[in-house]
Design a protein around this motif. Structure first.
Motif, mmCIF file in Angstrom:
data_model
loop_
_atom_site.group_PDB
_atom_site.id
_atom_site.type_symbol
_atom_site.label_atom_id
_atom_site.label_comp_id
_atom_site.label_asym_id
_atom_site.label_seq_id
_atom_site.Cartn_x
_atom_site.Cartn_y
_atom_site.Cartn_z
ATOM 1 N N THR A 1 46.648 -7.629 39.947
ATOM 2 C CA THR A 1 45.609 -7.102 40.822
ATOM 3 C C THR A 1 45.493 -5.605 40.595
ATOM 4 N N ALA A 2 44.254 -5.096 40.601
ATOM 5 C CA ALA A 2 44.023 -3.663 40.430
ATOM 6 C C ALA A 2 43.227 -3.139 41.623
ATOM 7 N N HIS A 3 43.583 -1.935 42.044
ATOM 8 C CA HIS A 3 42.879 -1.238 43.118
ATOM 9 C C HIS A 3 42.471 0.120 42.562
ATOM 10 N N ALA A 4 41.157 0.338 42.441
ATOM 11 C CA ALA A 4 40.631 1.606 41.929
ATOM 12 C C ALA A 4 40.101 2.410 43.107
ATOM 13 N N VAL A 5 40.474 3.684 43.161
ATOM 14 C CA VAL A 5 40.015 4.563 44.235
ATOM 15 C C VAL A 5 39.328 5.776 43.616
ATOM 16 N N LEU A 6 38.052 5.953 43.964
ATOM 17 C CA LEU A 6 37.288 7.121 43.555
ATOM 18 C C LEU A 6 37.407 8.159 44.662
ATOM 19 N N THR A 7 37.768 9.374 44.307
ATOM 20 C CA THR A 7 37.804 10.489 45.253
ATOM 21 C C THR A 7 36.831 11.547 44.758
ATOM 22 N N THR A 8 35.850 11.883 45.596
ATOM 23 C CA THR A 8 34.852 12.875 45.214
ATOM 24 C C THR A 8 35.392 14.281 45.450
ATOM 25 N N SER A 9 34.684 15.259 44.904
ATOM 26 C CA SER A 9 35.105 16.648 45.088
ATOM 27 C C SER A 9 35.006 17.065 46.547
ATOM 28 N N ALA A 10 34.175 16.366 47.338
ATOM 29 C CA ALA A 10 34.060 16.654 48.770
ATOM 30 C C ALA A 10 35.123 15.935 49.588
ATOM 31 N N GLY A 11 35.937 15.086 48.926
ATOM 32 C CA GLY A 11 37.016 14.380 49.615
ATOM 33 C C GLY A 11 36.687 12.972 50.050
ATOM 34 N N GLY A 12 35.467 12.516 49.791
ATOM 35 C CA GLY A 12 35.116 11.135 50.121
ATOM 36 C C GLY A 12 35.797 10.165 49.175
ATOM 37 N N THR A 13 36.011 8.941 49.636
ATOM 38 C CA THR A 13 36.647 7.931 48.792
ATOM 39 C C THR A 13 35.840 6.639 48.808
ATOM 40 N N LEU A 14 36.012 5.869 47.753
ATOM 41 C CA LEU A 14 35.382 4.569 47.611
ATOM 42 C C LEU A 14 36.359 3.698 46.834
ATOM 43 N N ASP A 15 36.491 2.424 47.234
ATOM 44 C CA ASP A 15 37.463 1.517 46.628
ATOM 45 C C ASP A 15 36.787 0.427 45.813
ATOM 46 N N GLY A 16 37.484 -0.028 44.774
ATOM 47 C CA GLY A 16 37.077 -1.181 43.989
ATOM 48 C C GLY A 16 38.304 -2.042 43.707
ATOM 49 N N TYR A 17 38.092 -3.345 43.593
ATOM 50 C CA TYR A 17 39.212 -4.277 43.412
ATOM 51 C C TYR A 17 38.938 -5.237 42.257
ATOM 52 N N GLY A 18 39.998 -5.627 41.557
ATOM 53 C CA GLY A 18 39.871 -6.585 40.470
ATOM 54 C C GLY A 18 41.140 -7.396 40.314
ATOM 55 N N ARG A 19 40.981 -8.579 39.718
ATOM 56 C CA ARG A 19 42.134 -9.465 39.486
ATOM 57 C C ARG A 19 42.028 -10.080 38.102
ATOM 58 N N ALA A 20 43.173 -10.423 37.567
ATOM 59 C CA ALA A 20 43.245 -11.175 36.315
ATOM 60 C C ALA A 20 44.327 -12.230 36.483
ATOM 61 N N ARG A 21 44.037 -13.439 36.035
ATOM 62 C CA ARG A 21 45.002 -14.534 36.132
ATOM 63 C C ARG A 21 45.380 -14.976 34.728
ATOM 64 N N LEU A 22 46.668 -15.164 34.519
ATOM 65 C CA LEU A 22 47.162 -15.626 33.227
ATOM 66 C C LEU A 22 46.900 -17.122 33.084
ATOM 67 N N ASN A 23 46.181 -17.484 32.046
ATOM 68 C CA ASN A 23 45.979 -18.888 31.726
ATOM 69 C C ASN A 23 47.322 -19.450 31.267
ATOM 70 N N PRO A 24 47.759 -20.574 31.820
ATOM 71 C CA PRO A 24 49.062 -21.134 31.447
ATOM 72 C C PRO A 24 49.205 -21.422 29.950
ATOM 73 N N ASP A 25 48.087 -21.609 29.250
ATOM 74 C CA ASP A 25 48.136 -21.888 27.815
ATOM 75 C C ASP A 25 48.191 -20.623 26.958
ATOM 76 N N ASP A 26 48.008 -19.456 27.586
ATOM 77 C CA ASP A 26 47.989 -18.195 26.842
ATOM 78 C C ASP A 26 49.356 -17.533 26.813
ATOM 79 N N GLN A 27 49.554 -16.716 25.816
ATOM 80 C CA GLN A 27 50.771 -15.921 25.707
ATOM 81 C C GLN A 27 50.754 -14.855 26.805
ATOM 82 N N ASP A 28 51.913 -14.594 27.403
ATOM 83 C CA ASP A 28 51.999 -13.596 28.470
ATOM 84 C C ASP A 28 52.104 -12.194 27.871
ATOM 85 N N VAL A 29 50.984 -11.460 27.910
ATOM 86 C CA VAL A 29 50.942 -10.073 27.448
ATOM 87 C C VAL A 29 50.467 -9.251 28.653
ATOM 88 N N PRO A 30 51.400 -8.678 29.422
ATOM 89 C CA PRO A 30 51.036 -7.984 30.659
ATOM 90 C C PRO A 30 49.946 -6.923 30.499
#
Length: 93
Positions: free
Chosen positions: A25-54
């Motif tokens: 899971t990833a959490h991205a946080v944008l911080t502006t020069s004025a101090g405001g923030t905005l969040d973004g989220y993402g996920r990745a799931r390992l396919n059981p048939d794929d090699q585990d490359v973190p």
């Protein structure tokens, strides 16, 4: 005058988010020069048939978090413009 906005991305593994599923899971946080923030989220799931490359899971989760962040920033900008112009505004990516 130049302004600097910063984006920080935090990555979490399945153990850190208490999941039995092999996810990153990833959490991205944008911080502006004025101090405001905005969040973004993402996920990745390992396919059981794929090699585990973190690093690949981290790249995918981070990319999805950044895409989510960009979409949220566009919606925020549309809302700000609509408040000024007094009608609905839709910006295209």
């Amino acid at each position: 005058m130049a302004h600097t906005w910063n984006v920080r991305i935090q990555l979490f593994t399945a153990e850190e988010v208490r999941s039995d599923e092999p996810i990153t899971t990833a959490h991205a946080v944008l911080t502006t020069s004025a101090g405001g923030t905005l969040d973004g989220y993402g996920r990745a799931r390992l396919n059981p048939d794929d090699q585990d490359v973190p690093e690949i899971g981290e790249e995918l989760a981070a990319a999805r978090a950044l895409r989510d962040l960009a979409d949220r920033l566009l919606r925020t900008t549309s809302d700000d413009l609509a408040a000024i112009e007094h009608h609905k505004v839709h910006l295209h990516p």
